[in-house]
Design an enzyme around this catalytic site. Structure first.
Site, PDB file in Angstrom:
ATOM      1  N   SER A 165     -65.072 -21.239  79.793  1.00  0.00           N
ATOM      2  CA  SER A 165     -65.088 -19.901  80.369  1.00  0.00           C
ATOM      3  C   SER A 165     -66.495 -19.603  80.917  1.00  0.00           C
ATOM      4  CB  SER A 165     -64.654 -18.886  79.316  1.00  0.00           C
ATOM      5  OG  SER A 165     -64.268 -17.677  79.918  1.00  0.00           O
ATOM      6  N   ARG A 237     -62.182  -4.531  75.743  1.00  0.00           N
ATOM      7  CA  ARG A 237     -61.812  -5.766  75.068  1.00  0.00           C
ATOM      8  C   ARG A 237     -60.304  -6.010  75.166  1.00  0.00           C
ATOM      9  NH1 ARG A 237     -63.473 -10.693  73.337  1.00  0.00           N
ATOM     10  NH2 ARG A 237     -62.686 -11.216  71.284  1.00  0.00           N
ATOM     11  N   ASP A 334     -53.238 -20.729  81.558  1.00  0.00           N
ATOM     12  CA  ASP A 334     -54.372 -19.827  81.773  1.00  0.00           C
ATOM     13  C   ASP A 334     -54.117 -18.965  83.013  1.00  0.00           C
ATOM     14  OD1 ASP A 334     -56.904 -18.635  82.117  1.00  0.00           O
ATOM     15  OD2 ASP A 334     -57.979 -20.447  81.542  1.00  0.00           O
ATOM     16  N   HIS A 367     -55.769 -18.683  78.420  1.00  0.00           N
ATOM     17  CA  HIS A 367     -57.192 -19.006  78.528  1.00  0.00           C
ATOM     18  C   HIS A 367     -57.823 -19.361  77.185  1.00  0.00           C
ATOM     19  CE1 HIS A 367     -61.156 -18.904  80.259  1.00  0.00           C
ATOM     20  NE2 HIS A 367     -61.551 -17.926  79.477  1.00  0.00           N
ATOM     21  N   ASP A 368     -57.481 -18.615  76.145  1.00  0.00           N
ATOM     22  CA  ASP A 368     -58.107 -18.822  74.835  1.00  0.00           C
ATOM     23  C   ASP A 368     -57.735 -20.146  74.170  1.00  0.00           C
ATOM     24  OD1 ASP A 368     -59.788 -16.691  74.623  1.00  0.00           O
ATOM     25  OD2 ASP A 368     -58.561 -15.539  73.227  1.00  0.00           O
TER      26      ASP A 368
END
Lengths: 392, 392
Positions: A165, A237, A334, A367-368
């Site tokens: 990232s 967040r 992602d 993505h994570d």
């Protein structure tokens, strides 16, 4: 949720336990000018290391963290580090990035809030937090600060620079800014330039923080506990958290389940909760306890400004400066840094005639996934580092 | 951006020009109970019509609008209607939904802010806006209010019920709640139940509105112009706007271009603007001039609560009640109501043994394509309505 009020800022301060952090301070005699024209003095980079630097300093690997990460990439939770290292399953003795062989360094980025100079740090003029006085910094500024650390550690060249990232943005900038200082690269779920959609998500989060009256234009550090911009930061967040995961993962994990609280209470209330809402609330609350809203703004802006082509005649010309072997890793689910961005990066690197490899991680986590599937991301890295080691 | 302050609420009021609106008020003698248990009195449905109802009332089509839509589906902009109809290229004489043949009705939903009873409407007890007193309503409540309008207009059965996004939710509920009242269906880019990710985006927007100190817990209608919850609503809209479009569309349209203002000013400022930011700002500002923050909350919650299976033994059992021909339309680039949701809906309908068809629109525009590519959505609808007409 905790009954004690959240801190005004989740930034680490010198009153807190040091944990595994070490510090390098520079720009004491000469100011450190950042890309926007501002100058910083007495810049500190907090960092951690694992393993031993060998005699010719040829075994050093730089690991670069993502948006809300910090230097605690490996190691247990302990005073000063409320959570275990974010890549603790990847970095360590006998692990994928084997610290019996490699000397691993992970710095907290410039603008961060876990020991490196950032908006919550004392301004050298008056000892009060920078707050709104902290300048916008760029990925390039972060990398230049890391260069000072590298020299301080007696390292001439990183055997590899690895990161996911925003960490991957630093990986690319290292290879472009300091070609002779890197021997190989591992960018993961990253990009050569932030896309319009990435910028859009970034600015929405920033506006939520700005909307929080307790943000106070960035100068909130004097506030009482519980009176910081925690709701704005939590919302920012939450925006990010949705983009970090995937539709599929959310459906599998939460579906349309209601929280117990909602089930026994008012099912049709405006603030009645589905499980996915509780999850977002949890992630928002968790971040405000360990992160600073101003750092969130500054680092988010740095990512939006990420463009390896800026001032270098475009992305393609900039990427041509990269002439070291590389492993690019993408994640099929992602949606934030879509796989096509990784493929573009890899194919541009292949034009340079150096060894390059593309690995796609299969995951529903979005993505994570690089912070979840340690084996899937670790195995290709280990294999790649073996080659780097063999090729000296 | 306008130099006059934005209205406290963009809701239509009886002081504003009526435009093409007509009104039906019911629940005057008997209260209208909504699903959450609250009761409403003197419920008004604002609506517009096009074409003529034929003698046996067999040519009536109900068009259901999406989140921030209203009854002005067709027609020019004029006092009372700041913009042309949202489907003006689809509905009209000789158009895809041909008003020379069909009598088309479009009501503003219950909970809305363009003439139907909603949070900005006067409470019958005291004549002051409902504000925080307005109950959570559901898609089913919206449809039951539309049923009163249908009866008022002398219609026994809709020849078709058509709608995209939240409109499609109403389409499904019409067929499940009132099977004998519909002859065919056209759900577009919609779903049988809101997914966890859809709920996540919804709640993030609601929390941004709640964070705005000028929202005042929902009771802000007394505020001065410019002192309404416009920034919270704008941020909520921006979250939605990104999900309504696509990564690809944003890249093509904006890339990393900076606004002129940013180019001549501070390129590395925290609030420096990329073009995509200006676009989001524009869409946020536009909405606050024509929409009410409380309606945004109430309608968003109704979508999150959408689940045709609730209280009916699950989605599959509920969908079995649908026994009329249907055309389901999906959009290949839709990330909010992904195409798989449309395929699932269509395949579930096919189990009922009725005529059903699935059409996929190819577009880079994402979810909003049904409000952009009028030809691509209009042509299959026109063809489908021809069949409905022929089959009587």
């Amino acid at each position: 949720m905790s009954t004690t009020p959240p801190p005004v800022s989740g930034a680490w301060s010198t009153d807190d336990p040091v944990g595994d952090r070490r510090f390098h301070t520079f720009a004491t005699e000469h100011p450190f000018a950042v890309e926007n024209g501002s100058v910083l003095r007495d810049v500190t980079v907090a960092y951690e290391t694992w393993g031993e630097l060998n005699d010719d300093a040829s075994n050093a690997i730089l690991v670069c963290h993502a948006w809300t990460g910090d230097s605690h990439a490996a190691g247990r939770s302990k005073p000063g580090h409320p959570a275990p290292g974010w890549w603790d399953d990847v970095i360590g003795p006998g692990k994928y990035i084997d610290t019996d062989r490699w000397f691993v360094v992970c710095p907290n980025v410039l603008g961060g809030c876990q020991g490196s100079t950032g908006p919550a740090s004392p301004h050298p003029d008056d000892g009060r937090p920078y707050g709104s006085r902290f300048p916008v910094v760029t990925i390039r500024d972060m990398v230049r600060a890391q260069w000072h650390l590298m020299r301080h550690l007696g390292i001439d060249q990183w055997a590899s620079v690895v990161g996911g990232s925003m960490g991957g943005m630093q990986v690319l900038e290292w290879a472009i800014m300091y070609p002779s200082r890197v021997r190989s690269l591992v960018p993961i779920a990253s990009c050569m330039e932030a896309s319009a959609q990435q910028i859009a998500w970034g600015v929405i989060g920033r506006r939520a923080i700005r909307l929080d009256p307790r943000w106070r234009g960035g100068d909130y550090y004097d506030a009482e506990p519980g009176d910081g911009p925690t709701e704005g930061l939590a919302i920012a967040r939450q925006v990010a958290q949705v983009t970090f995961r995937s539709d599929n993962a959310f459906t599998q994990r939460f579906g349309r389940s209601l929280t117990d609280r909602a089930k026994i209470g008012d099912t049709f209330g405006l603030w009645q909760e589905f499980e996915v809402e509780r999850y977002l609330q949890y992630h928002g609350d968790k971040l405000v306890n360990r992160f600073d809203a101003n750092s969130y703004l500054i680092i988010g802006k740095a990512m939006d400004l990420h463009d390896v082509g800026r001032g270098r005649g475009g992305v393609e010309r900039a990427m041509r400066r990269i002439t070291v072997p590389n492993l690019t890793i993408g994640i099929d689910s992602d949606v934030l840094y879509p796989e096509y961005q990784q493929r573009e990066m890899c194919s541009m690197l292949s034009l340079n005639g150096v060894a390059n490899e593309y690995v796609q991680i299969e995951s529903t986590h979005g993505h994570d996934a690089f912070l979840i599937h340690f084996d899937r991301v670790g195995e290709p890295i280990a294999k790649f580092l073996d080659q780097v080691d063999r090729n000296g």
